[in-house]
Scaffold this motif. Structure first.
Motif, PDB file in Angstrom:
ATOM      1  N   GLY A 293       0.819  -1.401  -0.062  1.00  0.00           N
ATOM      2  CA  GLY A 293      -0.211  -0.076   0.165  1.00  0.00           C
ATOM      3  C   GLY A 293       0.202   1.287  -0.007  1.00  0.00           C
ATOM      4  N   SER A 294       2.179   1.337  -0.241  1.00  0.00           N
ATOM      5  CA  SER A 294       2.419   2.099   0.036  1.00  0.00           C
ATOM      6  C   SER A 294       2.388   3.423  -1.440  1.00  0.00           C
ATOM      7  N   PRO A 295       2.787   4.696  -1.521  1.00  0.00           N
ATOM      8  CA  PRO A 295       2.554   5.809  -2.041  1.00  0.00           C
ATOM      9  C   PRO A 295       3.204   5.106  -3.429  1.00  0.00           C
ATOM     10  N   ASP A 298       5.030  -0.603  -6.724  1.00  0.00           N
ATOM     11  CA  ASP A 298       5.222  -1.213  -8.163  1.00  0.00           C
ATOM     12  C   ASP A 298       5.760   0.105  -8.957  1.00  0.00           C
ATOM     13  N   VAL A 301       3.257   6.088  -8.676  1.00  0.00           N
ATOM     14  CA  VAL A 301       3.058   7.385  -7.848  1.00  0.00           C
ATOM     15  C   VAL A 301       1.578   7.379  -7.386  1.00  0.00           C
ATOM     16  N   GLN A 302       1.238   6.566  -6.217  1.00  0.00           N
ATOM     17  CA  GLN A 302      -0.632   6.644  -6.533  1.00  0.00           C
ATOM     18  C   GLN A 302      -1.279   8.204  -6.745  1.00  0.00           C
ATOM     19  N   ASP A 303      -2.699   7.263  -7.120  1.00  0.00           N
ATOM     20  CA  ASP A 303      -2.803   8.652  -7.123  1.00  0.00           C
ATOM     21  C   ASP A 303      -2.742   9.564  -8.521  1.00  0.00           C
ATOM     22  N   THR A 305      -3.135   9.195 -12.075  1.00  0.00           N
ATOM     23  CA  THR A 305      -3.455   8.197 -12.859  1.00  0.00           C
ATOM     24  C   THR A 305      -2.447   8.213 -14.366  1.00  0.00           C
ATOM     25  N   SER A 310       3.406   9.230 -13.905  1.00  0.00           N
ATOM     26  CA  SER A 310       3.641   8.197 -12.708  1.00  0.00           C
ATOM     27  C   SER A 310       4.912   7.282 -11.764  1.00  0.00           C
TER      28      SER A 310
END
Length: 352
Positions: A293-295, A298, A301-303, A305, A310
């Motif tokens: 669940g790290s930002p 993979d 960058v979380q969020d 799109t 990213s």
């Protein structure tokens, strides 16, 4: 070849964690000897950042399989074996914690197999080759290629040994060894090409910055009265200190370019270990990463799109984090070296 959680049982994971801790401790002691003047800590941090960046560039090696640089040979030859070991350890730590790449319980396995084995095997073979080959850049280049090539299947064999002792799935070890060596010999060719190209590029412009090439360049000969004699040595270009800053800036820019842009075009096929694990059932008990669940999990960058943006941002952040942590570790090691170095009176007492 990042080993995820669940491949290796808890007792062997703990044991390799102790081995890894011992390697890092030895690396810190050894790096104090290898880190010389004030320019070496930033350059060692740069090597760690570059290894991180190039590890994001998976290249195809066979149908449905990819590989990436391990970096042990490259780091050892550029900055020394113990400093190189710390470079790889820093990369693996940040990859596991920030990017969920390589299990946290398997961190000891990864540092031992991807760091310790590759660095020690590569540098030992490199030194053996340059000892018997004629002095000069061609010998350094040839030794670099062979050392990098051998280091990858050596690492694959080391993983197989660890799996034979603590593997969580019932898979014939002979099959695992054959599959791991088969694909990682191919990956080793890519490792050798990347490592040789990088070391060769630095040798071409700043041979004094290549740890493994120190004292190996044949002296310039002059003919005096019909006889060849060694020319008087000239001062190394880096003696003034500051010119190395150009190499550092160029290296940082290249690392950001590779991780922030070129990585978007890397192969999406599973790497050698992932492919072997899927084909032979090694991954039957693999567990989700604790930092899934790290930002930045993979390498995205979380969020954000936009996939390209990213991944580019994640790669750039990774380069910056690796550069900062690596440089900090090496500055601390070097300061420790300076504070523990014997003073004139101590050295006098030692010789009496």
């Amino acid at each position: 070849m990042h080993v995820p959680d669940g491949f290796i049982d808890a007792p062997v994971s703990a044991a390799t964690g102790l081995v890894a801790a011992g390697l890092v401790a030895a690396g810190l002691r050894g790096a104090r000897r290898e880190l010389g003047d004030e320019r070496t800590a930033p350059l060692a941090g740069l090597v760690a950042a570059f290894v991180f960046a190039v590890q994001m560039l998976n290249f195809p090696v066979a149908a449905g399989t990819s590989g990436h640089l391990l970096g042990g040979a490259l780091a050892a030859i550029l900055v020394g074996p113990w400093t190189g070991l710390l470079c790889v350890a820093v990369v693996l730590l940040l990859q596991g914690v920030l990017f969920a790449d390589g299990g946290l319980t398997a961190l000891g396995v990864n540092i031992t197999v991807m760091g310790g084995v590759t660095v020690l095997v590569a540098y030992a073979l490199f030194r053996a080759l340059v000892t018997v080959l004629p002095r000069g850049r061609r010998s350094v280049t040839a030794a670099t290629f062979v050392a990098a090539l051998v280091s990858v299947p050596a690492s694959a064999a080391a993983f197989t040994l660890v799996y034979a002792v603590g593997g969580t799935s019932d898979v014939p070890i002979g099959q695992v060894l054959a599959a791991m060596l088969g694909v990682h010999v191919l990956i080793g060719v890519g490792e050798a090409l990347i490592t040789t190209a990088t070391v060769g590029a630095v040798l071409a412009v700043r041979p004094d910055l290549v740890y493994g090439a120190r004292g190996l360049t044949a002296p310039l000969k002059l003919r005096v009265h019909g006889e060849l004699v060694d020319a008087a040595p000239t001062r190394a270009p880096a003696a003034a200190g500051r010119p190395a800053g150009r190499i550092w800036a160029a290296g940082v820019a290249l690392s950001v370019l590779l991780a922030g842009f070129v990585s978007f075009y890397a192969s999406a096929a599973p790497d050698g270990l992932e492919k072997v694990a899927a084909d032979h059932g090694i991954d039957e008990r693999a567990r989700d990463h604790a930092a899934a669940g790290s930002p930045l999990a993979d390498y995205g960058v979380q969020d954000v799109t936009d996939t390209r943006l990213s991944g580019g941002l994640a790669g750039t952040i990774g380069v910056g984090a690796t550069l900062a942590l690596g440089t900090g570790v090496f500055w601390a090691a070097r300061r420790r070296r300076n504070t523990t170095a014997p003073g004139p009176e101590d050295r006098h007492r030692e010789t009496v």
